[in-house]
Design a protein around this motif. Structure first.
Motif, short mmCIF file in Angstrom:
data_model
loop_
_atom_site.label_atom_id
_atom_site.label_comp_id
_atom_site.label_asym_id
_atom_site.label_seq_id
_atom_site.Cartn_x
_atom_site.Cartn_y
_atom_site.Cartn_z
N CYS A 1 0.84 -1.21 0.00
CA CYS A 1 0.00 0.00 0.00
C CYS A 1 0.87 1.26 0.00
O CYS A 1 1.99 1.26 0.54
N VAL A 2 0.32 2.35 -0.53
CA VAL A 2 0.97 3.67 -0.46
C VAL A 2 1.38 3.97 0.99
O VAL A 2 2.50 4.40 1.26
N GLU A 3 0.47 3.71 1.92
CA GLU A 3 0.74 4.03 3.33
C GLU A 3 1.95 3.29 3.88
O GLU A 3 2.72 3.85 4.68
N ALA A 4 2.14 2.04 3.45
CA ALA A 4 3.23 1.22 3.98
C ALA A 4 4.59 1.79 3.56
O ALA A 4 5.61 1.50 4.18
N ILE A 5 4.60 2.60 2.51
CA ILE A 5 5.86 3.14 1.99
C ILE A 5 6.00 4.64 2.30
O ILE A 5 7.04 5.09 2.79
N ALA A 6 4.95 5.41 2.00
CA ALA A 6 5.10 6.88 1.98
C ALA A 6 4.80 7.56 3.30
O ALA A 6 5.19 8.71 3.51
N SER A 7 4.10 6.91 4.22
CA SER A 7 3.70 7.56 5.48
C SER A 7 4.90 7.77 6.41
O SER A 7 5.99 7.21 6.18
N GLY A 8 4.69 8.52 7.48
CA GLY A 8 5.74 8.69 8.48
C GLY A 8 6.22 7.35 9.01
O GLY A 8 7.43 7.10 9.11
N ARG A 9 5.28 6.45 9.31
CA ARG A 9 5.67 5.12 9.79
C ARG A 9 6.40 4.33 8.71
O ARG A 9 7.33 3.59 8.98
N GLY A 10 5.93 4.48 7.46
CA GLY A 10 6.54 3.75 6.35
C GLY A 10 7.97 4.22 6.10
O GLY A 10 8.88 3.40 5.87
N ILE A 11 8.18 5.53 6.15
CA ILE A 11 9.53 6.10 5.96
C ILE A 11 10.45 5.56 7.06
O ILE A 11 11.55 5.09 6.80
N ALA A 12 9.95 5.61 8.30
CA ALA A 12 10.78 5.16 9.44
C ALA A 12 11.09 3.67 9.34
O ALA A 12 12.21 3.24 9.63
N ALA A 13 10.11 2.88 8.89
CA ALA A 13 10.29 1.42 8.84
C ALA A 13 11.34 1.02 7.80
O ALA A 13 11.97 -0.02 7.92
N ALA A 14 11.51 1.87 6.77
CA ALA A 14 12.47 1.53 5.70
C ALA A 14 13.90 1.95 6.04
O ALA A 14 14.84 1.60 5.33
N ALA A 15 14.06 2.69 7.13
CA ALA A 15 15.40 3.20 7.48
C ALA A 15 16.31 2.07 7.94
O ALA A 15 15.87 1.17 8.66
N GLN A 16 17.55 2.13 7.50
CA GLN A 16 18.51 1.07 7.85
C GLN A 16 19.78 1.68 8.44
O GLN A 16 19.98 2.89 8.39
N GLY A 17 20.63 0.78 8.95
CA GLY A 17 21.94 1.22 9.45
C GLY A 17 21.80 2.26 10.53
O GLY A 17 20.99 2.10 11.45
N GLU A 18 22.52 3.37 10.38
CA GLU A 18 22.53 4.36 11.46
C GLU A 18 21.20 5.12 11.60
O GLU A 18 20.99 5.80 12.60
N LEU A 19 20.31 4.99 10.59
CA LEU A 19 19.00 5.65 10.70
C LEU A 19 17.94 4.73 11.28
O LEU A 19 16.81 5.16 11.54
N ALA A 20 18.29 3.44 11.46
CA ALA A 20 17.30 2.48 11.99
C ALA A 20 16.83 2.97 13.36
O ALA A 20 17.64 3.39 14.19
N GLY A 21 15.54 2.96 13.56
CA GLY A 21 14.99 3.39 14.85
C GLY A 21 14.63 4.87 14.89
O GLY A 21 13.97 5.33 15.82
N CYS A 22 15.04 5.64 13.87
CA CYS A 22 14.68 7.07 13.82
C CYS A 22 13.23 7.21 13.37
O CYS A 22 12.74 6.43 12.57
N ASP A 23 12.53 8.24 13.86
CA ASP A 23 11.19 8.51 13.33
C ASP A 23 11.30 9.43 12.11
O ASP A 23 12.40 9.90 11.76
N ALA A 24 10.15 9.65 11.45
CA ALA A 24 10.18 10.41 10.21
C ALA A 24 10.71 11.83 10.42
O ALA A 24 11.45 12.36 9.59
N ARG A 25 10.34 12.42 11.55
CA ARG A 25 10.80 13.80 11.81
C ARG A 25 12.34 13.85 11.83
O ARG A 25 12.96 14.73 11.21
N ALA A 26 12.95 12.88 12.51
CA ALA A 26 14.42 12.83 12.59
C ALA A 26 15.01 12.57 11.21
O ALA A 26 16.06 13.13 10.85
N ILE A 27 14.33 11.74 10.42
CA ILE A 27 14.85 11.43 9.07
C ILE A 27 14.81 12.68 8.18
O ILE A 27 15.74 12.95 7.42
#
Ligand code: ADP
Ligand code: BMX
Ligand code: ZN
Length: 291
Positions: A173-199
């Motif tokens: 779904c669009v939401e699984a990729i583009a939402s704040g949660r989706g952006i955060a979930a795709a983060a890897q390495g040193e960004l893993a665990g960051c929320d969308a605002r931090a990203i």
């Protein structure tokens, strides 16, 4: 009349006293409770409205979730910590002792933003990119809610059949990729665990992965907007939500949309009422129903 407007999102709860001319008199905000059981939500709502409710004559709620016959049913329960069902109108009527109306948050925001356009436009779509991706469609001057409240849930249309599984049960779904949660979930390495605002902050500082995550969200949004143009022939798309309103995001969506053939182009703007569109739309709907 004064309306106590309440906005229930996956990340934050907001409440405001709204006059009939849509002026906000007082505003309060708090995080959506971490333990999102019905009791925790009821308790948080009680605390949120306690200082405001005596000054209002009615309650208007804009809430995440499918709102049907006064109840909230999550299409994506992950956005509410697993909370699936909540008796919204019954709870707020009991807490406030006031007549209460409830509507989906993005449908409410679409109605407020449609009124803010106040011109020739009769067909528009509002999209919130926030904890999830929500939407509201105004077609021929009418807000579409659907027979069961599902109309406008455009975050659950397909973006990528090979994408991540969405909390609604579909894949990609669009939401699984583009939402704040989706952006955060795709983060890897040193960004893993960051929320969308931090990203977004890291992207602005020049972090390449962060910039790619933001750009991917904007690209998926632009594709969704092209689809919406084909479905509704809308004259305007308005973006809201904390991701949608984040610095530079709308400009990226515009650039990606420009790469589609001209027939899919549509004017884009940021929400006139910014983060208050849901609150004000719910208040407007309550006025319209003479609640
Ligand atoms: P809600 O979903 O409760 O309506 P928001 O519209 O604030 O709340 O959306 C919450 C999402 O927006 C979260 O994923 C959060 O990390 C993200 N977010 C909040 N502030 C910003 C910001 N300034 N820039 C980018 N993303 C943000
Ligand atoms: C989800 C869905 C929609 C909502 C949208 C944006 C739930 C709980 N919510 O797609 O009803 O409009 O998120 O919600 O299933 P927000 O919390 O991000 O504002
Ligand atoms: Zn979905």
């Amino acid at each position: 009349m004064t309306t106590l407007a309440i906005d229930i999102g996956g990340t934050k709860l907001a409440a405001a006293l709204v006059d009939d001319d849509l002026e906000i008199r007082e505003r309060a905000e708090r995080p959506t409770p971490a333990s999102k059981t019905p009791d925790a939500l009821r308790e948080a709502l009680a605390e949120l409205i306690a200082p405001l409710q005596s000054q209002a004559q009615r309650v208007a709620v804009a809430s995440t979730g499918i709102i049907h016959e006064g109840s909230l049913l999550a299409i994506n329960p992950q956005n509410l910590g697993g909370l699936l069902h909540f008796p919204l109108v019954e709870t707020l009527k009991t807490l406030s002792g006031l007549p209460t109306l409830a509507v989906n948050d993005a449908q409410a925001a679409a109605w407020a933003e449609y009124h803010a356009l106040a011109g020739e436009i009769r067909d528009m779509v509002f999209i919130t990119v926030s904890t999830g991706v929500g939407g509201g469609v105004v077609s021929g001057g009418q807000l579409l809610t659907g027979s069961g409240g599902l109309a406008g849930h455009l975050g659950h249309t397909l973006a990528d059949p090979n994408g991540p599984r969405c909390g609604c049960g579909r894949v990609g779904c669009v939401e699984a990729i583009a939402s704040g949660r989706g952006i955060a979930a795709a983060a890897q390495g040193e960004l893993a665990g960051c929320d969308a605002r931090a990203i977004f902050t890291r992207a602005a500082e020049g972090d390449i992965q962060a910039a790619q995550l933001v750009a991917h969200s904007a690209k998926v949004l632009a594709r969704l907007i092209a689809d919406l143009k084909a479905i509704t022939d809308c004259q305007r798309v308005v973006l809201g939500g904390s991701v949608g309103l984040a610095e530079g995001y709308l400009a990226q969506v515009r650039d990606f949309l420009a790469q589609h053939p001209p027939v899919y182009h549509v004017a884009l703007s940021a929400a006139h009422y910014r983060h208050d569109a849901g609150l004000l739309g719910a208040a407007l709907l309550a006025q319209g129903e003479s609640l």
